[in-house]
Design an enzyme around this catalytic site. Structure first.
Site, short mmCIF file in Angstrom:
data_model
loop_
_atom_site.label_atom_id
_atom_site.label_comp_id
_atom_site.label_asym_id
_atom_site.label_seq_id
_atom_site.Cartn_x
_atom_site.Cartn_y
_atom_site.Cartn_z
N SER A 112 0.68 -1.03 -0.01
CA SER A 112 -0.20 0.17 0.20
C SER A 112 0.90 1.32 0.22
CB SER A 112 -0.95 -0.12 1.32
OG SER A 112 -1.72 -1.06 1.16
N GLU A 113 1.66 1.19 0.68
CA GLU A 113 2.99 2.43 0.87
C GLU A 113 4.37 2.07 1.12
OE1 GLU A 113 -0.90 4.63 1.68
OE2 GLU A 113 -0.07 2.82 2.68
N THR A 114 5.23 2.59 0.58
CA THR A 114 6.73 2.39 0.73
C THR A 114 6.98 3.80 1.25
OG1 THR A 114 6.86 0.60 -0.85
CG2 THR A 114 8.78 1.89 -0.34
#
Length: 280
Positions: free
Chosen positions: A44-46
């Site tokens: 979903s996020e980095t």
């Protein structure tokens, strides 16, 4: 080579929350390198930890989805603060980490679990009828199945829909072809004692960001609390998210009132699951 951690956020149980990939000492990376790595992790996020550029900040954070950069997101904020502290980061104020990101300075409180102060909403208020019809169609719902709706955007673009109860939230089967650029959160309340300690069930759909459904979402829960806490929800509660995906996310919300002002704190457990190095 740069230090790397993957942190599971919003669950006390390993592999049951929402993972965030965190790259340490990321100064010098280009936008293209960060975007490419975020697409490769396919989470979903980095996030990318950097030296702060604003007085009062302990570090600067860049937050990327597979589809682009966000000014703010909740589970990356908690997971990145956890990674920074675990790697030896020392905040200027012992009990609070201050994160610099696209949304400004975000305090992260240290206690039983990390918690961030919800940033101000960039867009709020009712949803126009035409927009609501489009959003309901994307969720394969009738407009009459929506109890209430509001814009609760604190960066990613969230619009929130309140459904009749938690079961209605779990029953949603979205029509992804109709989403376009929509980022939609749905919430429904549990009857007393029916939610295994949770007051509400939450789901987040954001295919425009490269994520069909986000397992557990801090920014969305912050917006929901700013919208519903103190009216339809208590000022202190736990929200469940990820159930439909086989996760067991638990988001801890506390609203602190000081006269007319309200401060929303969103917290969750954090656990490192991967430690290593990455070549970018």
């Amino acid at each position: 080579m740069r230090a790397f951690r993957q942190v599971d956020v919003f669950s006390p149980l390993p592999l049951m929350g929402n993972p965030v990939a965190v790259v340490h000492d990321a100064d010098g990376l280009t936008d293209e390198q960060m975007a490419a790595f975020a697409r490769w992790t396919n989470l979903s996020e980095t996030t990318f930890l950097m030296a702060p550029t604003t007085p009062g900040a302990d570090y600067r954070l860049r937050i990327w989805t597979p589809g682009g950069e966000l000014p703010f997101a909740g589970h990356p904020t908690l997971g990145s603060a956890h990674a920074w502290l675990e790697a030896g980061g020392a905040p200027a104020v012992a009990d609070t980490v201050v994160q610099e990101c696209g949304a400004g300075l975000v305090p992260v409180r240290r206690g039983e679990r990390l918690a961030f102060a919800a940033p101000p909403l960039l867009r709020s208020g009712p949803v126009e009828a035409g927009d609501l019809t489009r959003i309901a169609a994307a969720l394969a719902l009738g407009v009459d199945e929506v109890v209430d709706a509001a814009w609760i955007d604190n960066g990613p673009g969230w619009v929130g829909l309140l459904l009749r109860d938690a079961d209605a939230v779990l029953d949603v089967r979205p029509d992804l072809a109709l989403f376009g650029d929509l980022d939609v959160g749905v919430v429904g309340l549990y009857p007393d004692g029916a939610g295994d300690g949770a007051a509400a069930e939450v789901r987040a759909f954001c295919p425009g960001l490269g994520v069909v459904e986000d397992p557990v979402t801090g920014s969305l829960n912050a917006g929901i609390a700013q919208w519903l806490a103190g009216s339809r929800l208590p000022t202190s509660y736990v929200a469940s998210q990820g159930t439909a995906m086989g996760r067991r996310g638990r988001v801890h919300v506390d609203v602190v009132c000081d006269g007319p002002s309200r401060e929303v704190w969103v917290g969750g457990d954090t656990l490192t699951t991967v430690i290593g190095t990455v070549a970018l």
